[in-house]
Design a protein around this motif. Structure first.
Motif, PDB file in Angstrom:
ATOM      1  N   ILE B 106      49.433  37.173  48.863  1.00 23.12           N
ATOM      2  CA  ILE B 106      48.712  38.454  48.902  1.00 23.12           C
ATOM      3  C   ILE B 106      48.666  38.929  50.356  1.00 23.12           C
ATOM      4  N   GLN B 107      49.240  40.096  50.613  1.00 22.62           N
ATOM      5  CA  GLN B 107      49.333  40.556  52.000  1.00 22.62           C
ATOM      6  C   GLN B 107      48.404  41.726  52.308  1.00 22.62           C
ATOM      7  N   GLY B 108      47.575  42.142  51.345  1.00 28.23           N
ATOM      8  CA  GLY B 108      46.618  43.215  51.586  1.00 28.23           C
ATOM      9  C   GLY B 108      45.318  42.677  52.152  1.00 28.23           C
ATOM     10  N   GLU B 109      44.244  43.431  51.949  1.00 30.86           N
ATOM     11  CA  GLU B 109      42.947  43.043  52.500  1.00 30.86           C
ATOM     12  C   GLU B 109      42.455  41.717  51.916  1.00 30.86           C
ATOM     13  N   THR B 110      41.949  40.846  52.790  1.00 34.18           N
ATOM     14  CA  THR B 110      41.237  39.643  52.337  1.00 34.18           C
ATOM     15  C   THR B 110      39.921  39.590  53.111  1.00 34.18           C
ATOM     16  N   SER B 111      38.829  39.723  52.391  1.00 28.67           N
ATOM     17  CA  SER B 111      37.512  39.754  53.048  1.00 28.67           C
ATOM     18  C   SER B 111      36.523  38.874  52.298  1.00 28.67           C
ATOM     19  N   PHE B 112      35.597  38.298  53.048  1.00 33.14           N
ATOM     20  CA  PHE B 112      34.520  37.512  52.433  1.00 33.14           C
ATOM     21  C   PHE B 112      33.210  37.968  53.051  1.00 33.14           C
ATOM     22  N   TYR B 113      32.350  38.578  52.254  1.00 32.76           N
ATOM     23  CA  TYR B 113      31.089  39.124  52.745  1.00 32.76           C
ATOM     24  C   TYR B 113      29.922  38.183  52.419  1.00 32.76           C
ATOM     25  N   ILE B 114      28.954  38.151  53.331  1.00 34.97           N
ATOM     26  CA  ILE B 114      27.712  37.404  53.093  1.00 34.97           C
ATOM     27  C   ILE B 114      26.649  38.440  52.729  1.00 34.97           C
ATOM     28  N   LEU B 115      26.203  38.414  51.485  1.00 34.57           N
ATOM     29  CA  LEU B 115      25.283  39.427  50.973  1.00 34.57           C
ATOM     30  C   LEU B 115      24.066  38.765  50.331  1.00 34.57           C
ATOM     31  N   GLU B 116      22.981  39.503  50.279  1.00 39.19           N
ATOM     32  CA  GLU B 116      21.782  38.958  49.636  1.00 39.19           C
ATOM     33  C   GLU B 116      21.943  38.891  48.122  1.00 39.19           C
ATOM     34  N   LYS B 117      22.521  39.973  47.546  1.00 41.84           N
ATOM     35  CA  LYS B 117      22.603  40.062  46.093  1.00 41.84           C
ATOM     36  C   LYS B 117      24.017  40.433  45.656  1.00 41.84           C
ATOM     37  N   GLU B 118      24.355  39.963  44.452  1.00 39.75           N
ATOM     38  CA  GLU B 118      25.693  40.173  43.917  1.00 39.75           C
ATOM     39  C   GLU B 118      26.031  41.667  43.792  1.00 39.75           C
ATOM     40  N   GLU B 119      25.037  42.481  43.411  1.00 44.87           N
ATOM     41  CA  GLU B 119      25.320  43.910  43.174  1.00 44.87           C
ATOM     42  C   GLU B 119      25.669  44.665  44.455  1.00 44.87           C
ATOM     43  N   GLN B 120      25.384  44.052  45.612  1.00 40.02           N
ATOM     44  CA  GLN B 120      25.719  44.715  46.875  1.00 40.02           C
ATOM     45  C   GLN B 120      27.227  44.732  47.136  1.00 40.02           C
ATOM     46  N   LEU B 121      27.950  43.937  46.376  1.00 41.07           N
ATOM     47  CA  LEU B 121      29.407  43.885  46.566  1.00 41.07           C
ATOM     48  C   LEU B 121      30.098  45.124  46.002  1.00 41.07           C
ATOM     49  N   GLU B 122      29.535  45.681  44.943  1.00 37.10           N
ATOM     50  CA  GLU B 122      30.205  46.781  44.240  1.00 37.10           C
ATOM     51  C   GLU B 122      30.535  47.977  45.143  1.00 37.10           C
ATOM     52  N   PRO B 123      29.564  48.492  45.927  1.00 36.64           N
ATOM     53  CA  PRO B 123      29.914  49.631  46.788  1.00 36.64           C
ATOM     54  C   PRO B 123      30.991  49.301  47.821  1.00 36.64           C
ATOM     55  N   ILE B 124      31.041  48.053  48.239  1.00 35.71           N
ATOM     56  CA  ILE B 124      32.067  47.653  49.217  1.00 35.71           C
ATOM     57  C   ILE B 124      33.451  47.756  48.574  1.00 35.71           C
ATOM     58  N   VAL B 125      33.552  47.238  47.352  1.00 33.01           N
ATOM     59  CA  VAL B 125      34.846  47.280  46.650  1.00 33.01           C
ATOM     60  C   VAL B 125      35.205  48.726  46.298  1.00 33.01           C
ATOM     61  N   ASN B 126      34.216  49.503  45.869  1.00 28.48           N
ATOM     62  CA  ASN B 126      34.465  50.913  45.558  1.00 28.48           C
ATOM     63  C   ASN B 126      34.990  51.656  46.778  1.00 28.48           C
ATOM     64  N   SER B 127      34.445  51.343  47.931  1.00 32.07           N
ATOM     65  CA  SER B 127      34.877  51.974  49.170  1.00 32.07           C
ATOM     66  C   SER B 127      36.343  51.631  49.467  1.00 32.07           C
ATOM     67  N   THR B 128      36.693  50.379  49.239  1.00 35.83           N
ATOM     68  CA  THR B 128      38.086  49.957  49.452  1.00 35.83           C
ATOM     69  C   THR B 128      39.022  50.693  48.502  1.00 35.83           C
ATOM     70  N   LEU B 129      38.610  50.789  47.243  1.00 29.96           N
ATOM     71  CA  LEU B 129      39.457  51.454  46.248  1.00 29.96           C
ATOM     72  C   LEU B 129      39.531  52.972  46.485  1.00 29.96           C
TER      73      LEU B 129
END
Lengths: 85, 160
Positions: B106-129
């Motif tokens: 996989i040669q695209g973005e690879t990121s690992f975020y430290i977040l308080e809650k699982e639902e905080q990931l969604e806006p990050i992924v939406n932003s990428t998409l």
């Protein structure tokens, strides 16, 4: 020497997390890096720590490592000649 | 679970990850050098990516690499200073996404975020998409706070 080689094989398996391997799987004469066990640079550091922790040997000359870590037997010979514990 | 269907396992804890590795991969000896968090993310990706390839990996958790950090700390404690290089390698959680990217090219973005809650990931992924609508992304939560206590939930998402 043969007893030290067997002990060293067990210590290498434990230090490098070779969970599926037994001492009998390691050829005493086979290269540790590249072919043979196929170790990498992190493994080399782990072997240096192993020699310090278990045998009180600190490698002062990094260039000597290539010869010392050529195989389990060369490693055991170096340990035998230089161990402080 | 895979697509809502349970995957049968005999073992529990870290041994279950080894069991899944043997069942779904078995050809990657480096797996045995990984810490539990990395084994968890790697083996979950191995199962999921058999169905579809992706362009990017975006994972998150709330404990970073705390379990391995603790193990590493034990090797540098007072009176026993033998820092383990192989544990040090895993004292960052983003090595999970790196190992997955190496395995699956996989040669695209690879990121690992430290977040308080699982639902905080969604806006990050939406932003990428939103920025790269053509991407197919593997994303999810990959958490290991202590030995034999872990949780992973991975999905593959893309724009319609």
């Amino acid at each position: 020497m043969e007893q030290l080689i067997e002990q060293l094989k067990s210590q290498i398996i434990e230090a490098l997390n070779f969970e599926e391997m037994t001492p009998a799987d390691i050829d005493s004469e086979a290269p540790l890096f590249g072919e043979g066990l196929g170790l990498d640079s992190i493994d080399a550091l782990e072997l240096i720590m192993l020699m310090d922790r278990e045998y009180g040997i600190k490698l002062a000359d990094p260039k000597a490592g290539k010869q010392i870590f050529a195989s389990v037997r060369t490693m055991a010979e170096y340990i035998e000649a230089n161990r402080t514990k | 679970m895979l697509d809502g269907q349970p995957i049968a396992t005999q073992e529990a804890g870290d041994k279950m990850l080894v069991e899944l590795y043997r069942k779904y991969a078995g050809d990657y000896p480096k797996f045995f050098k990984m810490d539990t968090l990395c084994r968890l993310g790697w083996v979950a990706a191995e199962i999921l990516l058999k169905k579809q390839s992706v362009d990017a990996v975006i994972l998150a958790n709330c404990s970073a690499s705390i379990k391995n950090d603790t193990d590493y700390l034990a090797t540098i404690s007072e009176g026993k200073y033998y820092p383990s290089p192989s544990l040090f390698v895993y004292t960052l959680p983003n090595i999970v996404t790196g190992e997955i990217a190496i395995r699956h090219h996989i040669q695209g973005e690879t990121s690992f975020y430290i977040l308080e809650k699982e639902e905080q990931l969604e806006p990050i992924v939406n932003s990428t998409l939103a920025a790269q609508p053509e991407l197919c992304v593997m994303t999810g939560w990959c958490e290991c706070s202590e030995a034999n206590k872990f949780y992973a939930k991975l999905n593959i998402i893309w724009n319609n």
